[in-house]
Design a protein around this motif. Structure first.
Motif, mmCIF file in Angstrom:
data_model
loop_
_atom_site.group_PDB
_atom_site.id
_atom_site.type_symbol
_atom_site.label_atom_id
_atom_site.label_comp_id
_atom_site.label_asym_id
_atom_site.label_seq_id
_atom_site.Cartn_x
_atom_site.Cartn_y
_atom_site.Cartn_z
ATOM 1 N N THR A 265 0.715 -1.246 -0.046
ATOM 2 C CA THR A 265 0.000 0.083 0.103
ATOM 3 C C THR A 265 0.859 1.313 -0.029
ATOM 4 O O THR A 265 0.326 2.489 -0.126
ATOM 5 N N ARG A 266 2.211 1.268 0.290
ATOM 6 C CA ARG A 266 2.896 2.414 -0.127
ATOM 7 C C ARG A 266 2.900 2.722 -1.449
ATOM 8 O O ARG A 266 3.037 4.165 -1.764
ATOM 9 N N TRP A 267 2.964 1.837 -2.553
ATOM 10 C CA TRP A 267 3.111 1.952 -3.952
ATOM 11 C C TRP A 267 1.839 2.005 -4.640
ATOM 12 O O TRP A 267 1.676 2.689 -5.610
ATOM 13 N N PHE A 268 0.771 1.415 -4.029
ATOM 14 C CA PHE A 268 -0.453 1.200 -4.611
ATOM 15 C C PHE A 268 -1.683 1.512 -4.017
ATOM 16 O O PHE A 268 -1.991 1.091 -2.941
ATOM 17 N N HIS A 269 -2.369 2.683 -4.291
ATOM 18 C CA HIS A 269 -3.403 3.122 -3.863
ATOM 19 C C HIS A 269 -3.884 4.398 -4.517
ATOM 20 O O HIS A 269 -3.361 4.682 -5.650
ATOM 21 N N PRO A 270 -5.249 4.567 -4.566
ATOM 22 C CA PRO A 270 -5.954 5.718 -5.420
ATOM 23 C C PRO A 270 -5.350 6.704 -5.879
ATOM 24 O O PRO A 270 -5.247 7.497 -6.987
ATOM 25 N N ASP A 271 -4.479 7.317 -4.815
ATOM 26 C CA ASP A 271 -4.093 8.825 -4.860
ATOM 27 C C ASP A 271 -2.982 8.825 -5.700
ATOM 28 O O ASP A 271 -2.246 9.781 -5.711
ATOM 29 N N ARG A 272 -2.334 7.729 -6.521
ATOM 30 C CA ARG A 272 -0.997 7.799 -7.131
ATOM 31 C C ARG A 272 -1.179 8.652 -8.410
ATOM 32 O O ARG A 272 -0.251 9.296 -8.895
ATOM 33 N N ALA A 273 -2.637 8.765 -8.968
ATOM 34 C CA ALA A 273 -2.776 9.506 -10.112
ATOM 35 C C ALA A 273 -4.046 9.871 -10.332
ATOM 36 O O ALA A 273 -5.033 9.132 -9.774
ATOM 37 N N GLU A 274 -4.538 10.814 -11.075
ATOM 38 C CA GLU A 274 -6.118 10.916 -11.540
ATOM 39 C C GLU A 274 -6.530 9.878 -12.319
ATOM 40 O O GLU A 274 -5.876 9.596 -13.299
ATOM 41 N N PRO A 275 -7.678 9.252 -12.276
ATOM 42 C CA PRO A 275 -8.368 8.315 -13.032
ATOM 43 C C PRO A 275 -8.266 8.887 -14.528
ATOM 44 O O PRO A 275 -8.577 10.098 -14.966
ATOM 45 N N ASP A 276 -8.092 7.965 -15.554
ATOM 46 C CA ASP A 276 -8.095 8.300 -17.052
ATOM 47 C C ASP A 276 -7.117 9.415 -17.458
ATOM 48 O O ASP A 276 -7.647 9.970 -18.569
ATOM 49 N N THR A 277 -5.971 9.495 -16.861
ATOM 50 C CA THR A 277 -5.175 10.368 -17.360
ATOM 51 C C THR A 277 -3.814 9.883 -17.815
ATOM 52 O O THR A 277 -3.077 10.431 -18.425
ATOM 53 N N GLY A 278 -3.793 8.483 -17.912
ATOM 54 C CA GLY A 278 -2.919 7.691 -18.532
ATOM 55 C C GLY A 278 -2.950 6.992 -19.746
ATOM 56 O O GLY A 278 -3.822 7.392 -20.561
ATOM 57 N N PRO A 279 -2.467 5.878 -19.877
ATOM 58 C CA PRO A 279 -2.494 4.970 -21.265
ATOM 59 C C PRO A 279 -4.054 4.432 -21.201
ATOM 60 O O PRO A 279 -4.660 3.996 -19.864
ATOM 61 N N ALA A 280 -4.657 4.197 -22.322
ATOM 62 C CA ALA A 280 -5.993 3.631 -22.648
ATOM 63 C C ALA A 280 -5.943 2.144 -22.151
ATOM 64 O O ALA A 280 -6.903 1.922 -21.317
ATOM 65 N N LEU A 281 -4.992 1.421 -22.540
ATOM 66 C CA LEU A 281 -4.993 0.164 -22.284
ATOM 67 C C LEU A 281 -3.739 -0.223 -21.969
ATOM 68 O O LEU A 281 -2.544 -0.090 -22.695
ATOM 69 N N LEU A 282 -3.314 -0.663 -20.466
ATOM 70 C CA LEU A 282 -2.015 -1.001 -20.148
ATOM 71 C C LEU A 282 -1.620 -2.389 -19.702
ATOM 72 O O LEU A 282 -2.597 -3.023 -19.113
ATOM 73 N N PHE A 283 -0.425 -2.756 -19.992
ATOM 74 C CA PHE A 283 0.145 -4.270 -19.552
ATOM 75 C C PHE A 283 1.530 -3.860 -19.170
ATOM 76 O O PHE A 283 2.249 -3.336 -19.736
ATOM 77 N N VAL A 284 1.821 -4.239 -17.669
ATOM 78 C CA VAL A 284 2.953 -4.266 -17.226
ATOM 79 C C VAL A 284 3.482 -5.812 -16.800
ATOM 80 O O VAL A 284 2.911 -6.335 -16.012
ATOM 81 N N GLY A 285 4.375 -5.908 -17.581
ATOM 82 C CA GLY A 285 4.920 -7.370 -17.012
ATOM 83 C C GLY A 285 5.860 -7.995 -18.172
ATOM 84 O O GLY A 285 5.827 -7.381 -19.315
ATOM 85 N N ASN A 286 6.792 -8.860 -17.945
ATOM 86 C CA ASN A 286 7.882 -9.652 -18.536
ATOM 87 C C ASN A 286 7.006 -10.573 -19.354
ATOM 88 O O ASN A 286 5.832 -11.203 -19.166
ATOM 89 N N SER A 287 7.579 -11.116 -20.555
ATOM 90 C CA SER A 287 6.853 -12.037 -21.767
ATOM 91 C C SER A 287 7.023 -13.570 -21.052
ATOM 92 O O SER A 287 6.176 -14.331 -21.383
ATOM 93 N N ARG A 288 7.823 -13.786 -20.045
ATOM 94 C CA ARG A 288 8.094 -15.072 -19.650
ATOM 95 C C ARG A 288 8.459 -16.047 -20.545
ATOM 96 O O ARG A 288 8.259 -17.332 -20.499
ATOM 97 N N GLY A 289 8.917 -15.715 -21.724
ATOM 98 C CA GLY A 289 9.087 -16.384 -22.834
ATOM 99 C C GLY A 289 7.985 -16.919 -23.672
ATOM 100 O O GLY A 289 8.173 -17.830 -24.507
ATOM 101 N N ILE A 290 6.874 -16.490 -23.502
ATOM 102 C CA ILE A 290 5.835 -16.607 -24.420
ATOM 103 C C ILE A 290 4.855 -15.495 -24.805
ATOM 104 O O ILE A 290 5.160 -14.545 -24.274
ATOM 105 N N TYR A 291 4.307 -15.728 -25.759
ATOM 106 C CA TYR A 291 3.296 -14.553 -26.347
ATOM 107 C C TYR A 291 2.092 -14.614 -25.387
ATOM 108 O O TYR A 291 1.280 -15.347 -25.765
ATOM 109 N N ARG A 292 2.102 -13.903 -24.447
ATOM 110 C CA ARG A 292 1.212 -13.963 -23.286
ATOM 111 C C ARG A 292 -0.094 -13.568 -23.729
ATOM 112 O O ARG A 292 -0.734 -12.742 -24.843
ATOM 113 N N TYR A 293 -1.433 -14.332 -23.149
ATOM 114 C CA TYR A 293 -2.570 -14.212 -23.605
ATOM 115 C C TYR A 293 -3.107 -12.943 -23.842
ATOM 116 O O TYR A 293 -4.018 -12.270 -24.735
ATOM 117 N N ALA A 294 -2.993 -12.148 -22.666
ATOM 118 C CA ALA A 294 -3.622 -10.665 -22.584
ATOM 119 C C ALA A 294 -2.919 -9.820 -23.694
ATOM 120 O O ALA A 294 -3.621 -9.053 -24.210
#
Length: 656
Positions: free
Chosen positions: A478-507
């Protein structure tokens, strides 16, 4: 002596070669056991300390002096790690092969702040360092031996800052081995043994961090820092030393000369590729150091007992350990080195109870494992445990066999890719957070407490295997993840954060298949998507919450076995704590846990419908914030830490 005389005579007179018959060649001395008097003589010809003392230095520059080892790529690594501003790197080559000489000189010539100094004579590492020291232009100098790997984060400014404090003569970073276990936190001496012990050797780095920045009798490590003026006034490293313990001798001489004491800086970390010294080198260096110590006055007072107490350890005895050139040969050269006998302070009956925890993860040591999700998860859990008075070490897979685990109370295995053998004598706890297909009945039966990040899987295997498995879901920091980190809908429209893990991930595959405007952050994606579709190679975990809180939609997916057995991923809790709208592959329990913040999609058609604004399938902003507040209250690392501590204390007390 004879060599020194010859060298001085040849300055003014042309030598005349004369053949002298000899009956046999003298036996060379055993390498490593004797003082290096040849280097002492050669240093007088190579280093002009008087000239060095008159040279002006720059307060804004930190000079790194590094004799070159046999591997040129190590030089390149250091060149890449030293900051371009406010630093210089002085490379010293000693009778190098021509190819290596040309390479080092060429690289130094084209990189700002680097210079190359060649030494044509065969001299020790200490003399090579002194040659470089005489060329340093910075007012602070960092002496580096070749076995030291470049730090993951720059440490020169941190060391220089400590050097500016009153009474500080030398500073050393914490030295760890390739497994991430402490190799040296400085040298400590006893009143009746002139040989030093490497302080904290074999303990986890968390113990050093708990002790904090502190005075030590002398440094002992491949990297030390001091003021250039001090180094020159003391004549640099004693040329008698090949390499090991030269910095220890320097620290003792600085203290005796009134130039300040030695300080350990444990939050600055250096990894050594090798042991501190091979036995032969160590025995020879101990012999050289003995004369320095016995010449008096005695080394600075040893406060190891008090320091260790701060780390939750107490000294029960002190013994001597024999270091021999050949352990199988009793007549081989050897020295006795002091060694403290430790045990953990019993903290279970304190209020609140305080235990020592070893948190075991599958991530590899050093930089290779820094990007693993397990590493972030373990660090956040350790911080939460420590906020509740616990002593916690995070052991990556390479540190798993450290002997100092015997001082711990609890072994907590965050079960990922590796199966870990329980440690006899400890409370053995397993928390299965991923890869349920790898878990077997006999594995969980070997642990005292077992948790799993899936309610349905825990219930099923408890019935089928006859071993209690308690549901303990993943969570968020909760130090890094909470609603006050940014205003809603001011960033990327569709976001994925993560490594591939060596596969073409489903999402990711599904989002790109429907032509969605996907912002992708992560490593190892170039085999599956075009480079211009990758926003970055990764985001600092402490900043991911800003992206989640501002995104229109956050995408998530799971390993196949986690999806089948409903192991909710850590990303779901992180994004939900930010109040994000989340689309994920389907697992059981999404509605019960996340109250509409996470919606499943089963195919690309459903995904295409759900990613389009105005996102009517999701709760409104105010409701999302309320749900995020509940997620934070119920699914934080602090809540999980409370559960783990309560259960561990109850189990340990029941054993007594």
């Amino acid at each position: 002596m004879e060599r020194d005389l010859v060298l001085r005579l040849t300055r003014d007179h042309e030598p005349l070669a004369v053949d002298v018959p000899v009956l046999r060649r003298p036996e060379p001395p055993q390498t490593g056991f004797a003082d290096d008097w040849d280097s002492v003589v050669l240093e007088r010809q190579l280093v002009d300390w008087d000239a060095a003392a008159t040279r002006a230095t720059d307060e804004a520059v930190v000079s790194h002096v590094m004799p070159l080892g046999p591997e040129p790529r190590r030089t390149v690594e250091w060149l890449g790690s030293v900051p371009r501003e406010g630093a210089e790197l002085v490379l010293v080559g000693v009778r190098m092969r021509r190819a290596h000489h040309v390479l080092a000189a060429s690289i130094a010539a084209v990189i700002a702040g680097a210079r190359f100094v060649s030494v044509p004579a065969p001299v020790s590492m200490s003399v090579a360092t002194n040659v470089g020291l005489a060329h340093a232009t910075g007012s602070t100098v960092v002496l580096v031996r070749p076995e030291a790997m470049p730090p993951r984060q720059p440490i020169a400014e941190r060391l220089a800052g400590v050097l500016r404090e009153p009474g500080v003569g030398l500073v050393q970073p914490l030295v760890v081995d390739l497994d991430g276990v402490v190799l040296s936190a400085g040298a400590r001496f006893t009143s009746d043994n002139p040989h030093p012990e490497l302080f904290l050797a074999g303990l986890p780095t968390s113990d050093a961090l708990r002790i904090g920045c502190c005075e030590i009798p002398a440094p002992a490590g491949p990297v030390v820092a001091l003021r250039t003026e001090t180094a020159v006034a003391l004549g640099g490293l004693d040329a008698r030393y090949h390499s090991a313990l030269a910095e220890t001798d320097l620290g003792l001489r600085a203290h005796r000369a009134g130039r300040g004491g030695s300080v350990l800086v444990p939050d600055a970390v250096i990894t050594s590729r090798t042991a501190y010294a091979e036995p032969e080198r160590l025995i020879g260096a101990m012999s050289s150091l003995r004369s320095t110590v016995l010449a008096g006055p005695p080394p600075p007072a040893d406060h190891s007992r008090d320091r260790l107490r701060a780390a939750g350890l107490e000294v029960t005895d002190e013994r001597n350990r024999r270091v021999a050139a050949d352990p199988e040969d009793r007549t081989a050269p050897s020295v006795l080195v002091p060694e403290l006998v430790l045990r953990a302070v019993e903290g279970i009956r304190e209020s609140p109870p305080r235990l020592r925890w070893a948190v075991d993860i599958a991530a590899p040591a050093a930089q290779r494992g820094d990007r693993w999700g397990d590493t972030y998860f373990a660090r956040s859990l350790a911080d939460a445990l420590e906020r509740r008075g616990q002593h916690v070490a995070v052991d990556r897979r390479d540190a798993r066999q450290r002997d100092s685990r015997d001082h711990d109370d609890v072994l907590l295995v965050l079960r990922g890719l590796d199966r870990v053998t329980p440690r006899p004598g400890l409370l053995n706890v397993e928390w299965i957070i991923s890869h349920p297909d790898m878990i077997t009945p006999d594995e969980v039966a070997g642990f005292d407490l077992v948790y799993a990040a899936s309610t349905s899987w825990s219930e099923r295997v408890s019935r089928e295997w006859g071993t209690p498995v308690t549901s303990l879901l993943q969570c968020t920091d909760t130090r890094w993840f909470h609603p006050d980190r940014a205003e809603p809908d001011t960033g990327p429209a569709l976001l994925f954060v993560g490594n591939s893990r060596g596969i073409y991930r489903y999402a990711v595959r599904s989002a790109l298949a429907i032509g969605a405007d996907l912002t992708l952050h992560g490593n190892d994606w170039t085999d599956f998507v075009e480079r211009d579709q990758i926003a970055s190679g990764g985001v600092d975990n402490r900043e991911v919450g800003v992206l989640y809180a501002s995104a229109g939609i956050v995408l998530n997916d799971h390993h196949l076995d986690m999806r089948r057995d409903s192991f909710a991923s850590n990303r779901l809790f992180d994004a939900a704590a930010c109040g994000a709208r989340i689309l994920s592959d389907r697992i059981d329990g999404l509605e019960e846990i996340f109250s509409g913040l996470v919606l499943p999609f089963d195919n690309e058609h459903e995904l295409a419908r759900l990613v389009e604004p105005p996102y009517d399938a999701f709760p409104d902003n105010a409701t999302r914030r309320e749900i995020a507040t509940r997620i934070i209250a119920e699914h934080s690392f602090d809540k999980r830490a409370e559960t783990l501590i309560d259960d561990a204390v109850r189990e340990l007390l029941a054993r007594r």
